[in-house]
Design a protein around this motif. Structure first.
Motif, short mmCIF file in Angstrom:
data_model
loop_
_atom_site.label_atom_id
_atom_site.label_comp_id
_atom_site.label_asym_id
_atom_site.label_seq_id
_atom_site.Cartn_x
_atom_site.Cartn_y
_atom_site.Cartn_z
N ALA A 156 -8.26 -60.92 -48.23
CA ALA A 156 -9.67 -61.04 -47.83
C ALA A 156 -9.79 -61.03 -46.31
O ALA A 156 -10.67 -60.36 -45.76
CB ALA A 156 -10.26 -62.32 -48.41
N LYS A 157 -8.89 -61.72 -45.63
CA LYS A 157 -8.92 -61.75 -44.16
C LYS A 157 -8.67 -60.36 -43.59
O LYS A 157 -9.27 -59.97 -42.59
CB LYS A 157 -7.89 -62.75 -43.65
N CYS A 158 -7.79 -59.60 -44.23
CA CYS A 158 -7.48 -58.24 -43.77
C CYS A 158 -8.73 -57.38 -43.70
O CYS A 158 -8.86 -56.53 -42.83
CB CYS A 158 -6.45 -57.63 -44.71
N TRP A 159 -9.66 -57.59 -44.63
CA TRP A 159 -10.86 -56.75 -44.70
C TRP A 159 -12.02 -57.28 -43.88
O TRP A 159 -13.09 -56.65 -43.83
CB TRP A 159 -11.28 -56.57 -46.16
N GLU A 160 -11.86 -58.42 -43.21
CA GLU A 160 -12.93 -58.94 -42.35
C GLU A 160 -13.28 -57.90 -41.31
O GLU A 160 -12.41 -57.33 -40.66
CB GLU A 160 -12.50 -60.24 -41.67
N LEU A 166 -3.72 -49.23 -47.45
CA LEU A 166 -3.05 -49.13 -46.14
C LEU A 166 -3.38 -50.32 -45.22
O LEU A 166 -2.48 -50.89 -44.62
CB LEU A 166 -3.40 -47.81 -45.47
N PRO A 167 -4.66 -50.71 -45.07
CA PRO A 167 -4.92 -51.86 -44.20
C PRO A 167 -4.21 -53.13 -44.66
O PRO A 167 -3.76 -53.93 -43.84
CB PRO A 167 -6.44 -52.03 -44.26
N GLU A 168 -4.09 -53.32 -45.97
CA GLU A 168 -3.41 -54.50 -46.48
C GLU A 168 -1.92 -54.48 -46.15
O GLU A 168 -1.34 -55.49 -45.78
CB GLU A 168 -3.63 -54.64 -47.98
N ILE A 169 -1.30 -53.32 -46.26
CA ILE A 169 0.13 -53.20 -45.93
C ILE A 169 0.34 -53.51 -44.45
O ILE A 169 1.19 -54.31 -44.08
CB ILE A 169 0.66 -51.79 -46.26
N VAL A 170 -0.48 -52.89 -43.60
CA VAL A 170 -0.32 -53.07 -42.15
C VAL A 170 -0.61 -54.51 -41.74
O VAL A 170 0.10 -55.09 -40.91
CB VAL A 170 -1.21 -52.09 -41.36
N SER A 171 -1.64 -55.12 -42.32
CA SER A 171 -2.02 -56.48 -41.91
C SER A 171 -0.96 -57.51 -42.24
O SER A 171 -0.93 -58.58 -41.64
CB SER A 171 -3.35 -56.88 -42.53
N GLN A 172 -0.07 -57.22 -43.19
CA GLN A 172 0.98 -58.16 -43.56
C GLN A 172 2.17 -58.12 -42.62
O GLN A 172 3.04 -58.98 -42.68
CB GLN A 172 1.45 -57.89 -45.00
N LEU A 173 2.20 -57.14 -41.74
CA LEU A 173 3.31 -57.01 -40.79
C LEU A 173 3.09 -57.91 -39.59
O LEU A 173 1.95 -58.17 -39.21
CB LEU A 173 3.41 -55.56 -40.30
N LEU A 217 -7.95 -48.32 -39.83
CA LEU A 217 -7.83 -47.59 -41.09
C LEU A 217 -9.04 -47.81 -42.00
O LEU A 217 -9.15 -47.20 -43.06
CB LEU A 217 -6.55 -48.01 -41.82
N PHE A 218 -9.97 -48.68 -41.60
CA PHE A 218 -11.14 -48.98 -42.42
C PHE A 218 -11.94 -47.73 -42.76
O PHE A 218 -12.56 -47.66 -43.81
CB PHE A 218 -12.06 -49.97 -41.71
N GLY A 219 -11.97 -46.74 -41.88
CA GLY A 219 -12.75 -45.53 -42.10
C GLY A 219 -12.34 -44.75 -43.33
O GLY A 219 -13.09 -43.92 -43.82
#
Length: 117
Positions: free
Chosen positions: A108-112, A39-46, A68-70
């Motif tokens: 990788a940046k999405c998960w920073e 989910l965080p990867e999908i959202v971060s690409q928007l 959404l990291f939780g």
């Protein structure tokens, strides 16, 4: 774009929740390894202006990708060989020419900021 992103998020959410339910049914410690996209990867690409709208429409409330990291206790990010080329048995570097590097960098940046990357 919004409808496609919402559909992808709902599908990923259902997949993650289904696998978590299967793991919980085992009644013993279990680790789930999820491949992309999360989910965080999908959202971060928007585009930034669409992140809130997509999350709200998908039923996740007013959140951005970092909130959404939780959902994820830890993150193991594997990079493709194009980012870190492999050494072959002959000692030469093996490299691939494709678009993996920008994708890997974006993910990788999405998960920073996640406490367990």
């Amino acid at each position: 774009l919004v409808a496609a992103a919402v559909a992808a998020m709902r599908l990923q959410l259902q997949l993650e929740e289904s696998f978590a339910g299967i793991a919980a049914a085992a009644h013993k410690p279990t680790a789930l390894l999820m491949s992309r996209p999360t989910l965080p990867e999908i959202v971060s690409q928007l585009p930034a202006g669409l992140q809130q709208q997509v999350c709200k429409t998908a039923g996740l409330g007013h959140v951005g990708h970092k909130s959404l990291f939780g959902r994820y206790d830890a993150v193991v990010h594997l990079v493709s060989a194009v980012v870190r080329p492999l050494a072959s048995s002959s000692g030469r570097r093996v490299s691939f020419q494709n678009n993996s590097a920008p994708i890997d960098e974006s993910i990788a940046k999405c998960w920073e900021g996640h406490p367990c990357v």
